[in-house]
Design a protein around this motif. Structure first.
Motif, PDB file in Angstrom:
ATOM      1  N   ARG A   1      48.755  53.242  93.239  1.00 34.80           N
ATOM      2  CA  ARG A   1      47.361  52.932  92.907  1.00 34.80           C
ATOM      3  C   ARG A   1      46.370  53.896  93.560  1.00 34.80           C
ATOM      4  O   ARG A   1      45.210  53.961  93.137  1.00 34.80           O
ATOM      5  CB  ARG A   1      47.059  51.487  93.286  1.00 34.80           C
ATOM      6  CG  ARG A   1      47.776  50.496  92.359  1.00 34.80           C
ATOM      7  CD  ARG A   1      47.622  49.062  92.766  1.00 34.80           C
ATOM      8  NE  ARG A   1      48.406  48.183  91.880  1.00 34.80           N
ATOM      9  CZ  ARG A   1      48.847  46.977  92.222  1.00 34.80           C
ATOM     10  NH1 ARG A   1      48.598  46.501  93.444  1.00 34.80           N
ATOM     11  NH2 ARG A   1      49.539  46.252  91.369  1.00 34.80           N
ATOM     12  N   GLN A   2      46.836  54.645  94.557  1.00 33.66           N
ATOM     13  CA  GLN A   2      45.985  55.681  95.138  1.00 33.66           C
ATOM     14  C   GLN A   2      46.028  56.965  94.310  1.00 33.66           C
ATOM     15  O   GLN A   2      45.032  57.667  94.182  1.00 33.66           O
ATOM     16  CB  GLN A   2      46.433  55.985  96.572  1.00 33.66           C
ATOM     17  CG  GLN A   2      46.212  54.853  97.558  1.00 33.66           C
ATOM     18  CD  GLN A   2      44.731  54.532  97.766  1.00 33.66           C
ATOM     19  OE1 GLN A   2      43.901  55.435  97.810  1.00 33.66           O
ATOM     20  NE2 GLN A   2      44.409  53.256  97.868  1.00 33.66           N
ATOM     21  N   LYS A   3      47.190  57.258  93.752  1.00 37.56           N
ATOM     22  CA  LYS A   3      47.359  58.505  93.001  1.00 37.56           C
ATOM     23  C   LYS A   3      46.914  58.380  91.545  1.00 37.56           C
ATOM     24  O   LYS A   3      46.558  59.384  90.914  1.00 37.56           O
ATOM     25  CB  LYS A   3      48.835  58.928  93.026  1.00 37.56           C
ATOM     26  CG  LYS A   3      49.383  59.254  94.412  1.00 37.56           C
ATOM     27  CD  LYS A   3      48.810  60.552  94.933  1.00 37.56           C
ATOM     28  CE  LYS A   3      49.411  60.912  96.280  1.00 37.56           C
ATOM     29  NZ  LYS A   3      48.809  62.174  96.811  1.00 37.56           N
ATOM     30  N   LEU A   4      46.952  57.164  90.992  1.00 38.31           N
ATOM     31  CA  LEU A   4      46.697  56.962  89.567  1.00 38.31           C
ATOM     32  C   LEU A   4      45.378  56.223  89.372  1.00 38.31           C
ATOM     33  O   LEU A   4      45.000  55.373  90.196  1.00 38.31           O
ATOM     34  CB  LEU A   4      47.850  56.171  88.935  1.00 38.31           C
ATOM     35  CG  LEU A   4      49.241  56.808  89.112  1.00 38.31           C
ATOM     36  CD1 LEU A   4      50.339  55.821  88.757  1.00 38.31           C
ATOM     37  CD2 LEU A   4      49.356  58.059  88.231  1.00 38.31           C
ATOM     38  N   ASP A   5      44.685  56.530  88.276  1.00 39.92           N
ATOM     39  CA  ASP A   5      43.383  55.908  88.041  1.00 39.92           C
ATOM     40  C   ASP A   5      43.497  54.772  87.024  1.00 39.92           C
ATOM     41  O   ASP A   5      44.582  54.467  86.519  1.00 39.92           O
ATOM     42  CB  ASP A   5      42.349  56.939  87.593  1.00 39.92           C
ATOM     43  CG  ASP A   5      42.764  57.674  86.310  1.00 39.92           C
ATOM     44  OD1 ASP A   5      43.437  57.055  85.464  1.00 39.92           O
ATOM     45  OD2 ASP A   5      42.402  58.863  86.158  1.00 39.92           O
ATOM     46  N   ASP A   6      42.348  54.172  86.694  1.00 33.61           N
ATOM     47  CA  ASP A   6      42.334  53.006  85.803  1.00 33.61           C
ATOM     48  C   ASP A   6      42.723  53.348  84.371  1.00 33.61           C
ATOM     49  O   ASP A   6      43.124  52.458  83.618  1.00 33.61           O
ATOM     50  CB  ASP A   6      40.937  52.368  85.813  1.00 33.61           C
ATOM     51  CG  ASP A   6      40.587  51.738  87.156  1.00 33.61           C
ATOM     52  OD1 ASP A   6      41.534  51.482  87.930  1.00 33.61           O
ATOM     53  OD2 ASP A   6      39.396  51.538  87.435  1.00 33.61           O
ATOM     54  N   GLU A   7      42.602  54.617  83.993  1.00 36.36           N
ATOM     55  CA  GLU A   7      43.015  55.019  82.654  1.00 36.36           C
ATOM     56  C   GLU A   7      44.533  55.107  82.528  1.00 36.36           C
ATOM     57  O   GLU A   7      45.074  55.075  81.434  1.00 36.36           O
ATOM     58  CB  GLU A   7      42.403  56.381  82.300  1.00 36.36           C
ATOM     59  CG  GLU A   7      40.891  56.377  82.189  1.00 36.36           C
ATOM     60  CD  GLU A   7      40.415  55.436  81.092  1.00 36.36           C
ATOM     61  OE1 GLU A   7      41.027  55.462  79.999  1.00 36.36           O
ATOM     62  OE2 GLU A   7      39.447  54.689  81.315  1.00 36.36           O
TER      63      GLU A   7
END
Length: 619
Positions: A200-206
């Motif tokens: 969840r730190q490396k990846l965004d909401d999209e």
């Protein structure tokens, strides 16, 4: 310590002092080789004095020098390269580096499972490093199996190194993707800490639409490949266990027997449902793919780089399976037939006007032949097509842009990488690869080279007229062997064709004419072909026994493997000669391009050209 230049060795005591200083320096720096800068720092002397001492050690026979890509010049003890009758493995566990003198084929094959070949020397020394991605991609079902191979190669146990290996093996199994019962894709982490502080730190909401639990997140369907790639780059490969569309059933029987190792490849693939089959040309990757097609029993899309390969695939499918002509179609610039088994080119499948046709169909299997192409932007679009099974095929899944990680991320893990076992069992003829250094044919030609720059300089070295004389000489040494002569430039190719009385095949030749000449070579009507890059990939020429690379050394490691692969066949002796103009960058290009083959267990030797310069002057 004195900085006076020492005289040559005259007695045993002085020789011992020379050995001691070199070994103490290596121990202090913690590396298997040393450059002049590190040697100067370790012995409190100037860099010039360090270079003088190291070169003197070379003269005395205490050390050897090696040009490598990471340092201008490095030195190492000569006794590491003197044991022609046995191999010796020297391990630097803290740096995860190994130097292996005169390794057996078995040792090189074992090392290729978990280590990366950095460099080789003409005297038989191989330098390896163990990187994290080598462990992530190691073809073992358990860490114990990997460790067994490592301990079989290394002379003793190294606890610190084994801890690193185990940590990286475990790291490769901490994230997985699976299909939720409601049909969407889920990313699952081994722990809530990994999900919260890594994913969840490396990846965004999209990319991650919403959390499902502390260890699970909903993945946007269009971002699956991107999520896998981002986590891979962060050091966490993702196991892809999605339940993809299976497509319509297709009843297929395989009408030939598999070898034992092909059965193992098939079994490994069916267990993982996705992967890249890596093996030398001639090892039967296409046959194994047909076995996969029959075992999956679903509608299949085969993607290839060019139309020649599409035609070959159709012929192989019809010859070795129960499928009929009505069930196998080609879809590319020359044909537009979509059938239960469809063969298309990467470029066609990536074009917008065709994507709806391919994307709307549920494929049970997609086969990516010459899979290294998928890192290119338009080819990558084909990886968005959904299939329950994905199979990549390649003899050399390496790219000069270091994007081979995309191959394993987008398609699946490597399967079947042990070339040496195939050589040992006699399934594939191990090629004898020899780099030949050719002098300039005249001072005028050499001066022309010196006066040019950039591409013009590379072309001058590639088209050195002395190479034609050496090519004639090599062909005369093997008069009974069918030969392929590879060239980089069209004018050079036509000149060689005229001089050797052999056809020149290039991309400019019409497809039908190219295929006719290839067929004549296969049936023995033609004894030699001069070929441009069109012959590098996938063209099935089983009778080729000799390959001469006259130019093209500025190409990729993969290109060198493909050209060697044109001579890798089940029987007979296979030879490849690589011609490089002496005193030019071609020398280093030749070593670099053959390094990948050496890492796979193929012996690569270096020699001066045998053709007298006078002969090339008269040519």
């Amino acid at each position: 310590m004195s900085t006076t230049k020492r005289s040559p060795v005259t007695d045993e005591e002085t020789d011992t002092d020379s050995d001691t200083e070199l070994y103490e320096t290596l121990e202090e720096t913690g590396r298997p080789v040393v450059n002049a800068t590190r040697y100067a720092q370790a012995n409190d002397i100037s860099q010039d004095e360090a270079t003088q001492r190291l070169d003197l050690l070379v003269e005395e026979g205490v050390a050897q020098r090696l040009d490598v890509s990471t340092d201008p010049v490095v030195w190492y003890p000569s006794d590491w390269a003197r044991m022609a009758d046995r191999e010796r493995v020297v391990v630097f566990p803290e740096r995860r580096e190994l130097v292996v003198d005169h390794p057996t084929q078995l040792t090189r094959a074992q090392l290729s499972q978990f280590a990366h070949l950095v460099d080789t020397t003409g005297s038989g020394a191989y330098m390896y490093e163990i990187r994290q991605e080598d462990i992530w991609q190691a073809p073992y079902d358990s860490f114990d199996a990997l460790l067994e191979t490592v301990r079989d190669v290394l002379p003793e146990r190294y606890p610190h190194l084994e801890e690193f290996l185990e940590s990286q093996y475990e790291r490769a199994n901490r994230f997985r993707m699976y299909t939720h019962e409601d049909g969407y894709v889920v990313l699952e982490a081994e722990t809530d800490d990994l999900m919260g502080n890594v994913a969840r730190q490396k990846l965004d909401d999209e990319q991650l639409r919403a959390p499902i639990s502390e260890t699970e997140s909903w993945v946007a369907a269009e971002s699956v490949a991107e999520v896998k790639r981002i986590l891979y780059e962060a050091g966490y490969p993702v196991r892809d266990e999605r339940d993809l569309d299976s497509g319509e059933d297709l009843d297929v029987d395989l009408e030939l027997d598999l070898r034992a190792y092909q059965e193992e490849w098939l079994s490994n693939f069916l267990e993982t449902r996705s992967g890249v089959l890596v093996g030398p040309p001639g090892s039967g990757k296409t046959v194994t793919a047909l076995a996969v097609l029959a075992a999956v029993g679903g509608e299949t899309l085969v993607l290839v780089p060019g139309r020649e390969l599409a035609s070959q695939w159709r012929e192989e499918i019809l010859a070795h399976t129960s499928l009929t002509e009505a069930q196998v179609g080609e879809y590319h610039g020359g044909a537009k037939d979509v059938r239960p088994v469809t063969i298309s080119t990467y470029r066609t499948a990536g074009m917008d006007r065709h994507r709806q046709l391919f994307g709307s169909r549920e494929w049970g299997l997609i086969v990516y032949d010459e899979v290294h192409h998928i890192s290119a932007p338009i080819y990558r679009r084909s990886t968005d097509l959904q299939s329950r099974h994905r199979l990549g095929l390649s003899s050399s899944p390496v790219r000069e842009d270091d994007m081979e990680q995309d191959i394993y991320t987008l398609i699946g893990p490597p399967i079947g990488t042990d070339w040496d076992a195939l050589f040992e069992a006699g399934y594939v003829a191990e090629p004898e690869v020899e780099i030949r250094y050719v002098p300039w044919d005249s001072e005028d030609t050499q001066n022309e080279y010196v006066s040019t720059k950039g591409h013009a300089r590379r072309q001058a070295a590639a088209t050195n007229p002395a190479k034609l004389a050496e090519t004639r000489h090599l062909l005369s040494r093997h008069p009974d062997e069918q030969a392929l002569v590879f060239v980089e430039y069209l004018d050079q190719g036509q000149a060689y064709a005229d001089a050797l009385d052999a056809p020149f095949i290039s991309g400019e030749m019409p497809h039908a004419r190219r295929e006719k000449l290839f067929e004549q070579f296969r049936n023995g009507t033609l004894s030699a072909l001069v070929v441009s890059r069109v012959g590098d990939e996938g063209i099935d020429l089983p009778s080729a026994e000799l390959a001469i690379v006259a130019s093209g050394l500025g190409g990729s490691r993969r290109q060198g493997t493909q050209r060697a692969g044109r001579t890798m066949r089940p029987t007979g002796r296979a030879r490849m000669y690589v011609l490089a103009t002496r005193g030019t960058r071609e020398e280093e290009f030749a070593r670099q391009r053959m390094r990948y083959l050496a890492g796979k267990g193929v012996r690569v030797t270096e020699h001066d050209a045998e053709t007298p310069q006078a002969e090339s002057d008269d040519a």
